[in-house]
Write an enzyme that holds these catalytic residues in place. Structure first.
Site, PDB file in Angstrom:
ATOM      1  N   LYS A 160       0.877  -1.170   0.000  1.00 38.28           N
ATOM      2  CA  LYS A 160       0.000   0.000   0.000  1.00 38.28           C
ATOM      3  C   LYS A 160       0.908   1.211   0.000  1.00 38.28           C
ATOM      4  CE  LYS A 160      -3.249   2.792   2.643  1.00 38.28           C
ATOM      5  NZ  LYS A 160      -2.366   3.988   2.498  1.00 38.28           N
ATOM      6  N   GLY A 208       4.956   3.333  11.083  1.00 37.45           N
ATOM      7  CA  GLY A 208       4.104   4.511  11.147  1.00 37.45           C
ATOM      8  C   GLY A 208       3.733   4.866  12.569  1.00 37.45           C
ATOM      9  N   SER A 209       2.636   5.566  12.716  1.00 38.05           N
ATOM     10  CA  SER A 209       2.240   6.086  14.016  1.00 38.05           C
ATOM     11  C   SER A 209       1.649   4.991  14.900  1.00 38.05           C
ATOM     12  CB  SER A 209       1.206   7.203  13.853  1.00 38.05           C
ATOM     13  OG  SER A 209      -0.027   6.671  13.393  1.00 38.05           O
ATOM     14  N   GLY A 248      -1.007   2.197  13.628  1.00 39.89           N
ATOM     15  CA  GLY A 248      -0.477   0.851  13.769  1.00 39.89           C
ATOM     16  C   GLY A 248      -1.300   0.002  14.701  1.00 39.89           C
ATOM     17  N   GLU A 308       6.355  -1.195  13.396  1.00 45.91           N
ATOM     18  CA  GLU A 308       7.301  -0.313  14.093  1.00 45.91           C
ATOM     19  C   GLU A 308       6.553   0.997  14.289  1.00 45.91           C
ATOM     20  OE1 GLU A 308       9.160   2.839  14.526  1.00 45.91           O
ATOM     21  OE2 GLU A 308      10.164   2.462  12.614  1.00 45.91           O
ATOM     22  N   CYS A 313      12.370   7.869  13.105  1.00 46.12           N
ATOM     23  CA  CYS A 313      11.802   7.062  14.181  1.00 46.12           C
ATOM     24  C   CYS A 313      12.780   6.888  15.334  1.00 46.12           C
ATOM     25  CB  CYS A 313      11.351   5.706  13.664  1.00 46.12           C
ATOM     26  SG  CYS A 313      12.519   4.892  12.580  1.00 46.12           S
ATOM     27  N   GLU A 338       5.817  10.067  22.017  1.00 51.92           N
ATOM     28  CA  GLU A 338       6.604  10.585  20.899  1.00 51.92           C
ATOM     29  C   GLU A 338       5.970  11.842  20.315  1.00 51.92           C
ATOM     30  OE1 GLU A 338       8.509   8.831  16.771  1.00 51.92           O
ATOM     31  OE2 GLU A 338       6.432   8.312  17.257  1.00 51.92           O
TER      32      GLU A 338
END
Length: 505
Positions: free
Chosen positions: A182, A239-240, A244, A263, A300, A389
């Site tokens: 995607k 991603g976030s 996620g 992740e 990240c 984060e």
């Protein structure tokens, strides 16, 4: 002639349009229209991947290695266009895109070398013992085998290294798994041209067309359809935490749950010990600010949290960091959504009681400049939002009243991708108290460095306990990442003609 994006999906070698479309949002240049896929495109790609797996999953390691090397060559052949499109879509500088392309192709070539050796297969053989008493033992052979079609979600912050042909795709293909990607809507043209490179490599090496597909789109329904499709056997995601976790829950709720290899983010704490702070406070403050603002803070592994004891050295550190950060001007963030989240995140930190704003950053539209905050360890421990984060150039200095408070912060941390120790020789005894704690918190521990930058190598671990990742026993970078898309199979008394190639001889 420069490449002109088609604005379509690439599904099993065919360029396919959709009734729904979306418009890209480049930092520079003209916005383009792209097809926006859904369940029908996902089903077509997944069916093609399953069909391809019947061949691709049984290819030789040497053939797959040649395929990975061909992908790298085809990406390099399109290097100028990839850089042009990537810079326009993301605002990243040319040198960054070229470096990231080198990392992406280097990763493909490293994986090719690695699978040729065959060590990753963990092959085992227990000879038959027909005369053993009280019961004979059969002949047992074991090898790691590919799991089947894999879904990969492209990442916003790395349009090459963590997207269309990035780590998840490369490791799945190395394992013998077809991939359905995607594409991330932040860089659809870049994703398209890299997909074209993979398609060219498929044609060159004679791999099945369904070995790779790219579906573009912006809807949540597209992502949901991909992870819920019954032919998809695992999902790779960078991603976030919010996105996620939603996809993780969908994978778990399937009639047949599948691994979600996500992740999801990290504050990557840095612990500065007293002697290092006294000897190198100003130097460390400047270096930390450089790591904090690399890529506009959108790594990240961005070290957004720093913990140290109150001292003149910490004052010097904070002053140097603030000075360096103040000289960093506004720069474009990867998407308008990331910029909005950065604004909201820094506003939440500013509103926490006890937080001192050392440097008030700015975020106008899509452009952001650094911010720096300071808070006592006691107050940090009572406000959980400060452990979340902030994806962007923002840092928090946590001031402790001694090693006990520093240890308390370490124990309170959630799972991290990295944890860093800054120390001099006189700090060794103190560091020995922290390592047993930090190794339970993070996938990578560093001494006297900063974590921005993840080496693609045999020993690298890019993962960690939740919420850094959803599978803390794995890594999304380095050759060990291939093992995520394999499962052990035991063959008992199996004739050689029925064994996988990797178990013969």
């Amino acid at each position: 002639m420069t490449y002109q994006p088609k604005g379509k999906h690439l599904i099993a070698g065919d360029w396919i349009g959709s009734d729904d479309t979306f418009t890209s949002q480049p930092v520079t240049g003209k916005a383009l229209t792209f097809a926006s896929g859904g369940a029908s495109e996902v089903d077509r790609a997944a069916q093609a991947a399953e069909e391809a797996f019947a061949t691709y999953g049984w290819t030789s390691r040497d053939d797959r290695a040649g395929f990975l090397e061909a992908i790298a060559e085809e990406i390099d052949a399109r290097g100028a266009d990839i850089t042009r499109l990537g810079c326009a879509e993301t605002g990243l500088p040319q040198a960054r895109l070229e470096g990231e392309r080198g990392r992406t192709t280097g990763q493909l070539r490293l994986f090719a070398q690695h699978i040729r050796k065959g060590d990753y297969l963990d092959r085992r053989h227990d000879d038959a013992l027909p005369d053993r008493q009280p019961l004979p033992r059969p002949d047992l052979k074991m090898v790691q085998r590919p799991i089947g079609p894999v879904a990969v979600f492209g990442a916003s912050n790395f349009p090459l290294a963590f997207s269309t042909a990035g780590g998840d795709t490369a490791s799945a293909l190395a394992a013998g798994c077809p991939v359905v990607v995607k594409g991330h809507p932040a860089h659809p043209a870049t994703g398209e041209i890299v997909a074209l490179a993979i398609a060219a490599a498929i044609a060159r090496t004679g791999m099945p067309a369904g070995t790779f597909s790219l579906i573009q789109g912006i809807s949540h329904e597209l992502g949901g359809a991909l992870v819920k499709h019954p032919l998809i056997r695992a999902v790779g995601f960078t991603g976030s935490l919010g996105a996620g976790r939603a996809l993780f829950d969908l994978c778990a709720a399937r009639p047949e749950p599948i691994p979600f290899l996500g992740e999801l983010g990290s504050v990557n704490p840095v612990f500065v010990f007293p002697e290092a702070l006294a000897n190198r406070g100003s130097e460390l403050g400047t270096a930390w600010s450089g790591s904090l603002t690399m890529g506009v803070g959108q790594f990240c592994t961005n070290p957004g949290l720093l913990i140290a004891c109150e001292s003149p050295g910490l004052d010097a550190f904070t002053e140097a960091a603030a000075s360096a950060l103040a000289q960093t001007g506004e720069a474009a963030m990867l998407t308008c959504g990331i910029a909005e989240a950065f604004r909201n995140g820094t506003s939440e930190v500013e509103a926490v009681p006890g937080v001192e704003t050392v440097l008030a950053g700015t975020c106008h539209g899509r452009n952001a400049a650094p911010s720096l905050f300071k808070i006592s360890a006691k107050d940090w421990l009572t406000h959980g939002v400060l452990a979340e984060e902030i994806f962007g150039p923002s840092g928090i200095v946590v001031t402790a009243r001694g090693s006990k408070e520093m240890l308390a912060v370490a124990r309170e941390l959630k799972g991290q991708l990295t944890a860093t120790i800054q120390m001099d020789d006189g700090d060794t005894e103190m560091a020995q108290q922290f390592v047993p704690i930090l190794e339970r918190k993070a996938g990578r521990l560093l001494v006297n460095g900063f974590p921005t930058g993840v080496e693609v190598a045999e020993a690298m671990v890019h993962g960690g306990p939740y919420p850094a990742s959803t599978n803390f026993g794995a890594t999304s970078v380095g050759t060990l990442s291939i093992r995520r898309f394999l499962r052990p199979v035991c063959y008992q008394n199996m004739p050689e003609d029925l064994l996988p190639l990797d178990l013969i001889n």
